[in-house]
Design a protein around this motif. Structure first.
Motif, short mmCIF file in Angstrom:
data_model
loop_
_atom_site.label_atom_id
_atom_site.label_comp_id
_atom_site.label_asym_id
_atom_site.label_seq_id
_atom_site.Cartn_x
_atom_site.Cartn_y
_atom_site.Cartn_z
N SER A 1 -21.61 -8.33 1.33
CA SER A 1 -21.88 -7.74 0.01
C SER A 1 -23.32 -8.03 -0.46
CB SER A 1 -20.88 -8.27 -1.02
OG SER A 1 -20.99 -7.57 -2.24
N VAL A 2 -24.29 -7.46 0.22
CA VAL A 2 -25.70 -7.75 -0.07
C VAL A 2 -26.10 -7.18 -1.44
CG1 VAL A 2 -26.35 -7.84 2.35
CG2 VAL A 2 -26.50 -5.67 1.12
N THR A 3 -27.05 -7.86 -2.08
CA THR A 3 -27.64 -7.42 -3.34
C THR A 3 -29.15 -7.33 -3.16
OG1 THR A 3 -27.97 -9.66 -4.20
CG2 THR A 3 -25.81 -8.64 -4.57
N ARG A 4 -29.84 -6.90 -4.18
CA ARG A 4 -31.29 -6.76 -4.08
C ARG A 4 -31.97 -8.10 -3.83
NH1 ARG A 4 -33.93 -4.55 -9.40
NH2 ARG A 4 -35.75 -5.06 -8.12
N VAL B 1 -31.72 -20.55 5.68
CA VAL B 1 -30.42 -19.98 5.31
C VAL B 1 -29.33 -20.92 5.81
CG1 VAL B 1 -28.87 -18.03 5.55
CG2 VAL B 1 -31.36 -17.64 5.44
N HIS B 2 -28.43 -21.32 4.90
CA HIS B 2 -27.33 -22.21 5.25
C HIS B 2 -25.99 -21.55 4.93
CE1 HIS B 2 -30.12 -25.51 5.95
NE2 HIS B 2 -30.68 -25.28 4.76
N ALA B 3 -25.01 -21.79 5.78
CA ALA B 3 -23.68 -21.23 5.54
C ALA B 3 -23.03 -21.83 4.31
CB ALA B 3 -22.80 -21.42 6.77
N THR B 4 -23.46 -23.03 3.93
CA THR B 4 -22.85 -23.73 2.80
C THR B 4 -23.71 -23.64 1.54
OG1 THR B 4 -23.87 -25.81 3.53
CG2 THR B 4 -21.64 -25.34 4.30
N GLY B 5 -24.65 -22.71 1.50
CA GLY B 5 -25.55 -22.60 0.35
C GLY B 5 -24.87 -21.98 -0.85
N ASP B 6 -25.65 -21.83 -1.94
CA ASP B 6 -25.12 -21.29 -3.19
C ASP B 6 -24.78 -19.81 -3.09
OD1 ASP B 6 -25.45 -23.78 -4.33
OD2 ASP B 6 -27.46 -23.32 -5.12
N ARG B 7 -25.40 -19.11 -2.17
CA ARG B 7 -25.22 -17.67 -2.11
C ARG B 7 -23.79 -17.29 -1.78
NH1 ARG B 7 -23.70 -13.09 0.44
NH2 ARG B 7 -25.17 -11.34 0.31
N GLY B 8 -23.14 -17.99 -0.86
CA GLY B 8 -21.78 -17.65 -0.45
C GLY B 8 -21.78 -16.41 0.44
N GLY B 9 -20.74 -16.25 1.20
CA GLY B 9 -20.62 -15.08 2.07
C GLY B 9 -21.58 -15.09 3.24
N VAL C 1 -30.10 -1.40 4.41
CA VAL C 1 -28.68 -1.63 4.18
C VAL C 1 -28.37 -1.31 2.73
CG1 VAL C 1 -29.08 -4.08 3.68
CG2 VAL C 1 -26.81 -3.32 4.40
N GLU C 2 -27.22 -0.70 2.49
CA GLU C 2 -26.83 -0.34 1.13
C GLU C 2 -26.28 -1.55 0.39
OE1 GLU C 2 -24.29 3.00 0.75
OE2 GLU C 2 -25.44 4.26 2.13
N ALA C 3 -26.56 -1.61 -0.90
CA ALA C 3 -26.05 -2.70 -1.73
C ALA C 3 -24.53 -2.73 -1.66
CB ALA C 3 -26.51 -2.52 -3.17
N GLY C 4 -23.98 -3.93 -1.53
CA GLY C 4 -22.54 -4.10 -1.45
C GLY C 4 -21.98 -4.09 -0.05
N SER C 5 -22.80 -3.69 0.93
CA SER C 5 -22.32 -3.66 2.31
C SER C 5 -22.70 -4.96 3.02
CB SER C 5 -22.88 -2.44 3.04
OG SER C 5 -24.29 -2.50 3.09
N ARG C 6 -22.43 -5.02 4.32
CA ARG C 6 -22.65 -6.22 5.10
C ARG C 6 -23.95 -6.11 5.89
NH1 ARG C 6 -19.47 -7.69 10.62
NH2 ARG C 6 -20.14 -9.86 10.90
N LEU C 7 -24.70 -7.20 5.92
CA LEU C 7 -25.91 -7.27 6.74
C LEU C 7 -25.63 -8.17 7.94
CD1 LEU C 7 -29.00 -6.94 7.29
CD2 LEU C 7 -29.33 -8.99 5.88
N VAL D 1 -32.89 -3.32 0.75
CA VAL D 1 -31.59 -3.03 0.16
C VAL D 1 -31.69 -1.76 -0.66
CG1 VAL D 1 -29.76 -3.86 -1.36
CG2 VAL D 1 -30.97 -5.47 0.13
N LEU D 2 -30.83 -0.80 -0.34
CA LEU D 2 -30.83 0.50 -1.03
C LEU D 2 -29.92 0.41 -2.24
CD1 LEU D 2 -30.62 2.82 2.08
CD2 LEU D 2 -32.65 2.08 0.84
N GLN D 3 -30.48 0.73 -3.45
CA GLN D 3 -29.74 0.61 -4.70
C GLN D 3 -29.41 1.99 -5.25
OE1 GLN D 3 -28.84 -2.22 -6.16
NE2 GLN D 3 -30.06 -3.77 -5.11
N GLU D 4 -28.20 2.14 -5.80
CA GLU D 4 -27.84 3.37 -6.51
C GLU D 4 -28.43 3.28 -7.91
OE1 GLU D 4 -23.78 5.49 -6.26
OE2 GLU D 4 -23.73 4.31 -8.11
#
Length: 251
Positions: free
Chosen positions: A206-209, A178-186, A147-153, A231-234
């Motif tokens: 909006s996934v990150t590395r 993994v919790h829906a109410t965790g610090d990560r958000g989204g 999945v590309e960085a910034g997209s949805r997983l 995660v694919l990074q530019e």
């Protein structure tokens, strides 16, 4: 009482030595209770409980026999098998004794006929057929997801647990729930159930590395499913406006 017992049979908690419904005198010697289940179904990996109920035991011994090889598994509280998954759970309510055989983490090879025996003459016996079904979690598609960085997983997991519905399903990122109410958000978690099947969906916006890694769909007491997310990074632009993408592997 274990919920694996047949729906049509209910525990008799106030049994008395009364006359039968047809007016015959009560039986004074040891005897099995009527309408005991003869079939038990369980999903592989879960607890199987094989029921045996009798009245007026009067000091008689109770044994469980495996019919396939005629092996005596237990007699009273003594276990004759080295398999630690097998044990007897005995309890009493009034004149009624329960003498259940429990098989923890039942496997496909445990399927077969088991017989509860009371050492009377003639012998009293109650056969129970154990059915063990395959079950567990499956994540459709390849075991590596890019999945590309910034997209949805979006990950979807299917769970089967015949003959009854699956229990809770947990998503793990590496070893962290993994919790829906965790610090990560989204993070979005959704579960749907139909009969003995269920689906669990995990969505990350909006996934990150940091989201790369191993994801596990873990149903309660069932086989989990795993997938690796990259995660694919530019990382570098060329002079002609093209870019190369770098794969971020799970740690």
């Amino acid at each position: 009482m274990n919920n694996l017992l047949s729906r049509g049979w209910k525990e008799q908690t106030d049994w008395r030595e009364e006359s039968d419904r047809d007016g015959r005198p009560p039986r004074r010697g040891p005897h099995l209770l009527p309408d005991l289940p003869k079939n038990v179904s369980v999903t592989a990996g879960r607890l199987a409980t094989l029921p045996c109920r009798m009245a007026n035991l009067k000091g008689r011994s109770v044994s469980w026999i495996r019919q396939e090889d005629l092996k005596v598994l237990t007699t009273d509280s003594v276990t004759f098998t080295s398999d630690p998954r097998l044990q007897v759970r005995a309890w009493r309510t009034g004149a009624v004794w329960a003498w259940d055989l429990e098989i923890h983490e039942a496997g496909l090879s445990d399927a077969g006929v088991y017989e509860c025996q009371v050492n009377t003459r003639p012998k009293i016996s109650h056969p129970v057929t154990l059915h063990v079904h395959r079950g567990g979690a499956v994540i459709p598609g390849p075991n590596e997801v890019y999945v590309e960085a910034g997209s949805r997983l979006l990950l979807t997991c299917w769970v089967q647990a015949p003959p009854r519905p699956p229990g809770p399903i947990t998503w793990l990122h590496d070893s962290t729930p993994v919790h829906a109410t965790g610090d990560r958000g989204g993070v979005s978690l959704h579960m749907a159930q139909e009969g003995a099947k269920a689906s669990a969906r995990l969505s990350l916006s909006s996934v990150t590395r940091e989201d790369a890694g191993n994801y596990t769909c873990q149903p309660e007491s069932l086989q989990p499913a795993h997938v690796s997310v990259f995660v694919l990074q530019e990382t570098e632009f060329t002079g002609i406006g093209k870019c190369r993408l770098r794969k971020t592997a799970p740690e």
